[in-house]
Structure formats: C-alpha cells, structure tokens
Design an enzyme around this catalytic site. Structure first.
Site, mmCIF file in Angstrom:
data_model
loop_
_atom_site.group_PDB
_atom_site.id
_atom_site.type_symbol
_atom_site.label_atom_id
_atom_site.label_comp_id
_atom_site.label_asym_id
_atom_site.label_seq_id
_atom_site.Cartn_x
_atom_site.Cartn_y
_atom_site.Cartn_z
ATOM 1 N N LEU A 59 37.769 -50.098 16.771
ATOM 2 C CA LEU A 59 36.311 -50.031 16.705
ATOM 3 C C LEU A 59 35.754 -51.441 16.845
ATOM 4 O O LEU A 59 36.176 -52.351 16.124
ATOM 5 C CB LEU A 59 35.868 -49.410 15.376
ATOM 6 C CG LEU A 59 34.355 -49.361 15.107
ATOM 7 C CD1 LEU A 59 33.644 -48.521 16.165
ATOM 8 C CD2 LEU A 59 34.089 -48.797 13.711
ATOM 9 N N ILE A 89 39.819 -53.690 14.114
ATOM 10 C CA ILE A 89 38.462 -54.106 14.424
ATOM 11 C C ILE A 89 38.513 -55.001 15.664
ATOM 12 O O ILE A 89 39.227 -56.003 15.674
ATOM 13 C CB ILE A 89 37.816 -54.854 13.240
ATOM 14 C CG1 ILE A 89 37.890 -53.997 11.956
ATOM 15 C CG2 ILE A 89 36.376 -55.218 13.579
ATOM 16 C CD1 ILE A 89 37.216 -52.650 12.055
ATOM 17 N N LYS A 90 37.759 -54.608 16.684
ATOM 18 C CA LYS A 90 37.771 -55.371 17.926
ATOM 19 C C LYS A 90 36.806 -56.552 17.826
ATOM 20 O O LYS A 90 35.629 -56.387 17.502
ATOM 21 C CB LYS A 90 37.377 -54.487 19.113
ATOM 22 C CG LYS A 90 38.432 -53.460 19.466
ATOM 23 C CD LYS A 90 38.020 -52.601 20.658
ATOM 24 C CE LYS A 90 38.184 -53.324 21.972
ATOM 25 N NZ LYS A 90 37.946 -52.412 23.127
ATOM 26 N N VAL A 91 37.346 -57.734 18.130
ATOM 27 C CA VAL A 91 36.575 -58.971 18.078
ATOM 28 C C VAL A 91 36.737 -59.685 19.413
ATOM 29 O O VAL A 91 37.865 -59.920 19.855
ATOM 30 C CB VAL A 91 37.072 -59.886 16.935
ATOM 31 C CG1 VAL A 91 36.358 -61.223 16.961
ATOM 32 C CG2 VAL A 91 36.883 -59.200 15.584
#
Length: 531
Positions: free
Chosen positions: A262, A293-295
């Site tokens: 996400l 968590i997409k960064v």
C-alpha cells in the site's frame, strides 16, 4: 565425459578436492559453485543449476555435495529428467547407474571420509546404464510418472515454474470485486501468486471504473467521513482482506513472501517527514505483519526508508530507475537494520523490496535511438541494435549490485542475526511496444532472490506462452556493452532515469488527484441522497 559438480558450505572442501582430482584424470569438469566458502549459503541455490545442466544435456553426469547429501538429493530430484540418489557405498554408486540410469550422485561431505568419496565418484563415473529390458521397463514407468506430473496443470503452469528458479510472482493489481468473489484466491492457487502490489493509479481505476465500492462509499458518507477518510478506509480494507488471503504464504515462507503493498500519498514524494507520518499511520491502520508500505525512492524518501525499517515497518521502495539511486536504497535499508539492532530490537521479521521500473526506460529511450537509426551514418546500426534492450541491461546490472552489497561482510553480520536480503522487484513489466514480446520483462529477468510484480494482462500472457528459465545472469558482458554503447551515442542514462523519477511521481499524482476528485463528487451525490 562432461561432469558437473556443485556444493554448499557443507561440501565445499570435498568439492574443491574432487574438481582437482577429476581434472587430473582427464574429465571435463564444470564447477557450478560455491566458488568460495560461505557458511550462510543455501544448497538449493547451488544444486539447482547443476541439476538443470544435467537435465538439458550440458553435462553428462552430476555430483552434488552438501553436509549430509540429503538436501542436495531433494533439490536435484525436483528437476525433470534428473535421477539422483544419496550414495554412501560403492555398490549403489555403480548399480544406480547400471540399473536405474542415475545421473546425479549426492554425497554427504560431513559424513563420509575422503578416500570413500573418491571411490564412490570412481564407481559412479565408470558405470554405464545397461539398457536391459527389465531395467528399461522400470525406467520407462518412472519417466511416465514424471511426465504425468509435469503435465499437471499446476506444475506445468509457466507462472508456477518460475518459482523453481528462485523468483516470486506478485500481481500488480487489486480490486474489491476479485477479493469478494473468490477470484483472487483462485489466482493464488492456480497462478502460484506470492503477493500483490497496488498504487494510486490502480486504486483510481478500481474505484472510478467499477461499481464495487458504491455501497461502501455511501455508508462512509452517511458516517460523516471526509473524502480523504473515505479513500483511506477503502484502500485499507482492500489491503487487509488481500493480506489475509496471502497470510498462509507469509507463514509458510517464514516472512519471505505473502506481502500486499500500500503506497503513501504520491504528494509526499518530496516530503520526508510527511512520508514517515503517513507510513506509520497506514502501517497501524492495516495492522497486518504481511503488509509493505510503498515509499518512493526519491532523495527525500531515503531517510524515510531508513527510519521506517529501524521502526520495524516493511517497506516496498518504489520508482527506482537508476543504478546509483538503487545502491543508495540498499544502504538505507541496511542502515535501518543496523540502527534497529543497536536499539536491541529483532530484525528477523523485517522485509523490504526495491522496485526497479523497466518498460518506462525503453519507452523514453527508444524514440531517441530510432531518431539516430533513421538518420543513417556510422551510428545507425548501433542505435538500432539497442532498441528495447536498455531497460533489461540496466536491470541486470542492478542485480550485480544486489549480489555485491548483500554478500559484503557488513550485511553478513546482520544476516547472522536473522536479517533478510532486500530483494529486487521488477516493476512496470507490461510491454508498451506491440513490436516486442508481451512477456519480455518477465522472461529475461528470472533469477534467484527476485520478485516480478506483473499486471493482470501480462500475467495471463505468461501463463499462456511463457518459457521460464534462469536468465538473469546471462549476457552480462553484452549488457555492459549496451550501456556503454548508449553512452557513446550521446544518450545519458543517468539523466534519463532522473527524468523518469520526476515523471513517475507526476504519473501517480495525476490519477490520485483524479481519484480524490471523483470521490468528492460521489460524496456530494451521496449527501444529497441522504438529505
């Protein structure tokens, strides 16, 4: 006779001596590794290439050595065409070939002495299959069983076969409908999916172009939620439900696979503190160990990645195009693990992938190459030869950086404490140019410790006509030359990858803005209905 040999750390010393003695006896020997002692190496990674070489006829016989010989035998027998056995005495070494056409002998480097090893190898290599009727009848039945298993829809599915080469297939798509109707569960079972990635563009398409979310949106509006809260609630619910479907894979693979990604708001790509705050909020909201968590891997994203890893939050680093930025991402990951370890916290369940984007590179470079090719002259042929090849060459070089970084003593110290490598993930793998193979960004980049996240259409195409094989380290010299040739044509890859990063952020900003606008309109419509 061509002989192949492979060993992990448990059989390394035995292998080294065998290579020397076999060469002295005049055998043509191919050493599949390990090429240096590493107590943390894994026997499947070393035995599999040997087994494949025996299966495809690259070598005539194989010798596989691990500590006990058991693991080597198990791995080798997973490859069609291989007939391997754990051997501890000369009778079986000889009879296994004469009666059963055994083509790989497995031995335990820690359980038998040096003299016996030499005797076993001699008996194995000097024996020949008799081909007698009774033996051939039995062998034919074994081959028929193998063929039946190979033709099984699951084992014959190219997507499933990819996993045998050490690569995990994830899907770059999510929508509430496939979660609710069981379609995603079926795809996990039939395609062998190991995870899912999402992004703002995917959620924009899912929410704006389907009716899957209509009722949920109306309920959230009646509950007084804002547009931002509606989006986050919808996205988090989808990610939670997907994560629950993939949780068995997460448990079975000891936290290596089974992840659902996400992404933080694309508006935060240049905001370190904002990225950290939203990532922590999403991590807490989803509340699943198998979420990433997409960064974005922007300069501002690097300290966020480092901090989030130190806090025990799994991170999918997205929007990577350039090699130097990728190297910086690996450093952020490792530094985050080091900081966490220094604080006395465990690091064995933290996972991260570095998402290296592919097709967009060719989309940007190909027009420049076509222009040079069309102009004629001495560079025309060189430019034409590079069309559609730079993204793959660049990716292959990134894998060499991966191998370098995660085999250095710095990371080995962390691995001894349970740290996972940060796997490379191939992203943007849908082919944009119809003149190219629709599976080229899967086919050419299959290799150990990697992930390929695949759009739905490409996933179906690969299931239909994929030809899986370990190709990630093929043609490395040619790949380096391609990148050098590109530079000689005056095309600056570093400049292009920088522009792609800027463009990539914008490409996620636009659909996100479109999504939020649509949600606001839906919210107003629902409010008017409530009144």
């Amino acid at each position: 006779m061509k002989v192949g040999i492979a060993a992990d750390h448990g059989g390394f010393d035995v292998k080294q001596k065998l290579v020397a003695s076999l060469q002295a006896e005049g055998y043509s020997v191919t050493d599949f590794g390990a090429h240096q002692y590493d107590k943390n190496d894994d026997y499947p990674d070393l035995i599999l290439p040997l087994a494949q070489a025996v299966s495809n006829g690259q070598v005539d016989r194989g010798i596989a050595v691990c500590g006990s010989g058991v693991g080597a035998s198990i791995v080798a027998n997973k490859v069609p065409g291989v007939r391997s056995a754990l051997i501890t005495e000369t009778y079986s070494a000889r009879q296994g070939v004469e009666h059963d056409d055994m083509n790989i002998m497995c031995i335990g480097g820690r359980v038998i002495g040096e003299m016996l090893v030499q005797e076993l190898v001699k008996a194995f290599l000097q024996a020949a299959y008799t081909g007698e009727e009774r033996h051939q009848r039995r062998l034919s039945k074994v081959i028929a069983l193998e063929k039946k298993q190979t033709n099984n829809p699951m084992t014959s599915n190219p997507l499933v076969k990819v996993h045998s080469f050490g690569q995990s297939i994830w899907m770059d798509f999510i929508r509430r409908g496939i979660l609710a109707n069981g379609e995603l569960k079926d795809m996990i079972d039939s395609y062998g999916l190991k995870g899912i990635t999402s992004n703002p563009a995917i959620f924009e398409e899912a929410i704006n172009r389907s009716t899957d979310y209509q009722q949920a949106i109306q309920e959230l509006v009646r509950a007084g939620k804002s547009t931002d809260e509606i989006y986050q609630t919808l996205a988090v619910e989808d990610i939670q439900n997907a994560a629950d479907l993939f949780r068995p894979i997460y448990d079975q693979t000891n936290a290596m696979d089974g992840y659902v990604s996400l992404e933080v708001s694309p508006y935060l790509a240049k905001d370190t503190d904002g990225t950290i705050a939203e990532a922590k909020l999403l991590w807490k909201a989803v509340n699943r160990p198998n979420v990433m968590i997409k960064v974005p891997g922007t300069l501002e994203g690097l300290p966020a990645i480092q901090y989030l890893i130190s806090e025990g939050i799994n991170v999918n680093v997205t929007l990577l195009f350039g090699l130097e930025r990728y190297r910086a991402v690996t450093n952020a990951y490792i530094t985050g693990l080091e900081n966490r370890l220094r604080s006395g916290k465990p690091i064995d369940k933290i996972s991260s992938v570095a998402s290296f984007f592919l097709s967009r590179i060719d989309v940007m470079i190909d027009p420049q190459l076509e222009k040079i090719a069309a102009s004629g002259g001495e560079n025309a042929a060189k430019a034409k030869s590079l069309l559609g090849k730079i993204a793959i060459a660049n990716a292959k070089m990134s894998y060499q950086i991966y191998k370098e970084v995660f085999n250095e003593p710095r990371f080995k110290t962390l691995a001894d404490r349970g740290a996972q490598v940060q796997r490379l993930l191939w992203a943007s793998t849908g082919t944009k140019n119809p003149a190219y193979s629709d599976v080229m960004y899967i086919e050419t980049l299959i290799g150990p410790d990697t992930v390929n996240t695949v759009p739905l259409e490409t996933l179906k195409a690969y299931q239909d006509h994929g030809q899986p094989a370990s190709r990630l380290e093929e043609g490395l010299t040619e790949s380096r030359k391609m990148l050098s040739d590109l530079d000689s044509l005056g095309i600056n890859l570093d400049e292009i990858t920088h522009n792609l990063e800027v463009e990539g952020v914008d490409k996620f900003n636009k659909p996100f803005a479109k999504l939020m606008e649509a949600l606001e309109n839906k919210r107003k419509e629902a409010l008017s209905t409530v009144k």
